[in-house]
Write a protein that holds these residues in place. Structure first.
Motif, PDB file in Angstrom:
ATOM      1  N   LEU A 293      14.416 -12.777   3.728  1.00 40.79           N
ATOM      2  CA  LEU A 293      14.143 -12.419   2.345  1.00 40.79           C
ATOM      3  C   LEU A 293      13.297 -11.153   2.271  1.00 40.79           C
ATOM      4  N   LYS A 294      13.541 -10.369   1.244  1.00 41.55           N
ATOM      5  CA  LYS A 294      12.706  -9.217   0.911  1.00 41.55           C
ATOM      6  C   LYS A 294      12.067  -9.541  -0.436  1.00 41.55           C
TER       7      LYS A 294
ATOM      8  N   VAL B 125       7.897 -17.137   8.820  1.00 39.99           N
ATOM      9  CA  VAL B 125       7.141 -15.986   9.316  1.00 39.99           C
ATOM     10  C   VAL B 125       7.110 -14.927   8.213  1.00 39.99           C
ATOM     11  N   CYS B 126       5.918 -14.526   7.818  1.00 45.86           N
ATOM     12  CA  CYS B 126       5.748 -13.549   6.736  1.00 45.86           C
ATOM     13  C   CYS B 126       5.049 -12.293   7.264  1.00 45.86           C
ATOM     14  N   LYS B 127       5.547 -11.155   6.886  1.00 48.08           N
ATOM     15  CA  LYS B 127       4.916  -9.894   7.253  1.00 48.08           C
ATOM     16  C   LYS B 127       4.839  -9.003   6.023  1.00 48.08           C
TER      17      LYS B 127
ATOM     18  N   ALA C 157       8.306  -9.230   4.141  1.00 45.34           N
ATOM     19  CA  ALA C 157       9.472  -9.536   4.976  1.00 45.34           C
ATOM     20  C   ALA C 157       9.322 -10.977   5.436  1.00 45.34           C
ATOM     21  N   ILE C 158      10.196 -11.837   4.947  1.00 38.83           N
ATOM     22  CA  ILE C 158      10.070 -13.271   5.193  1.00 38.83           C
ATOM     23  C   ILE C 158      11.256 -13.776   5.993  1.00 38.83           C
ATOM     24  N   THR C 159      10.952 -14.452   7.083  1.00 37.68           N
ATOM     25  CA  THR C 159      11.962 -15.119   7.905  1.00 37.68           C
ATOM     26  C   THR C 159      11.750 -16.609   7.779  1.00 37.68           C
TER      27      THR C 159
ATOM     28  N   HIS D  51      11.388  -7.797   9.825  1.00 37.76           N
ATOM     29  CA  HIS D  51      11.591  -9.240   9.938  1.00 37.76           C
ATOM     30  C   HIS D  51      11.563  -9.685  11.393  1.00 37.76           C
ATOM     31  N   GLU D  52      10.889 -10.808  11.641  1.00 39.46           N
ATOM     32  CA  GLU D  52      11.025 -11.404  12.975  1.00 39.46           C
ATOM     33  C   GLU D  52      12.388 -12.083  13.030  1.00 39.46           C
TER      34      GLU D  52
END
Length: 297
Positions: A66-67, A83-85, A98-100, A125-126
């Motif tokens: 997701l963005k 995982v969020c960045k 950036a969400i995985t 994204h991871e």
């Protein structure tokens, strides 16, 4: 009795919601060995059925990238399966997350509307990678101890190995049981000699001390297959008949995890003191993963 080699492959996920659904269906049908029911439009119905039955394990294998706008990520920041960045742009108003994550998170947290933020994975994204192993039950038991992953495994409860869709009971060739892949059965004339495609023979009536180690493996596997089939003939269900099948039984295992989770897997399973059959698969996968990640950079 069938002998096969262990193997591993990376299963890429297609883009978009359709890719998520297809990955979920593939993982779910691997458990029941019903891949023959996959059609071009079957994934949506399959996923809908899983949701209605609250069967969440297969949903985890659908990876979601997701963005998300800066002010719309609160539901993900503390989620242990996400995982969020934070991606900081020159204009702070354009910052985004950036969400995985995976499809189960969206279903159970009632976040399916966030699929409007769905995107292909970016450099931020991871990555999350799905792998299919063909391996023994014994090694699968070791791999599922990596509990941060998502798993689905061929079900001995629901799979009936006497049915036509199966060639028989299948076992894995291992470091200590180096049987060549192929079919092995009792000689049609005497029923006292186990024979294989490669002229392999074992005298079932021989003393144990007269047999080599892998001849003993072969004989034990055959006896397990015979006993399993006889139990089914006597009306015992597969979920109970499976109890006499050994850890050398072939199984299929779907594992999905992030890059960092796979890195930790490799540290443990590629180590010199790892089980040789686990190490063989881990090293093979690590090499495949290097190629896969470079290709998708």
């Amino acid at each position: 009795m069938i002998i096969v080699d262990s193997s591993v492959e990376i299963i890429p996920q297609e883009s978009g919601v359709t890719g998520i659904y297809k990955m979920i269906e593939l993982a779910g049908r691997t458990a029941y060995k019903s891949e023959d029911k996959i059609t071009e439009g079957s994934a949506v119905q399959f996923v809908s059925k899983l949701q209605n039955l609250n069967h969440g394990a297969a949903l985890e294998h659908g990876t979601v990238y997701l963005k998300v706008p800066i002010n719309a990520a609160d539901n993900y920041l503390d989620n242990p399966f996400t995982v969020c960045k934070l991606v900081q742009e020159e204009n702070k108003e354009d910052n985004w997350w950036a969400i995985t994550t995976n499809y189960r998170v969206l279903v159970e947290c009632k976040l399916l509307d966030d699929l409007k933020f769905l995107c292909d994975p970016t450099e931020h994204h991871e990555k999350r990678i799905t792998v299919k192993f063909i391996l023994s039950r014994g090694i699968a038991n070791e791999f599922v101890r990596h509990r941060v992953f998502s798993f689905l495994q061929e079900s001995t409860r629901y799979c009936n190995y006497s049915k036509d869709k199966f060639p028989g009971v299948t076992f894995i060739a291992t470091a200590d049981c180096p049987l060549k892949p192929g079919k092995y059965k009792l000689d049609d004339d005497t029923y006292t000699v186990l024979v294989g495609d490669d002229n392999f023979k074992v005298d079932i009536g021989a003393e144990f001390c007269e047999l080599s180690a892998f001849q003993l493996f072969a004989m034990s596997y055959l006896e397990a297959e015979i006993s399993y089939f006889e139990l089914l003939k006597k009306g015992i269900k597969p979920q109970s008949a499976r109890d006499i099948l050994p850890l050398g039984l072939k199984t299929e295992l779907i594992m999905t995890g992030t890059e960092s989770q796979w890195d930790n897997f490799f540290k443990l399973r590629c180590a010199p003191n790892a089980h040789p059959d686990a190490r063989k698969l881990a090293i093979e996968l690590r090499n495949l993963m290097d190629i896969h990640l470079k290709k998708n950079d």
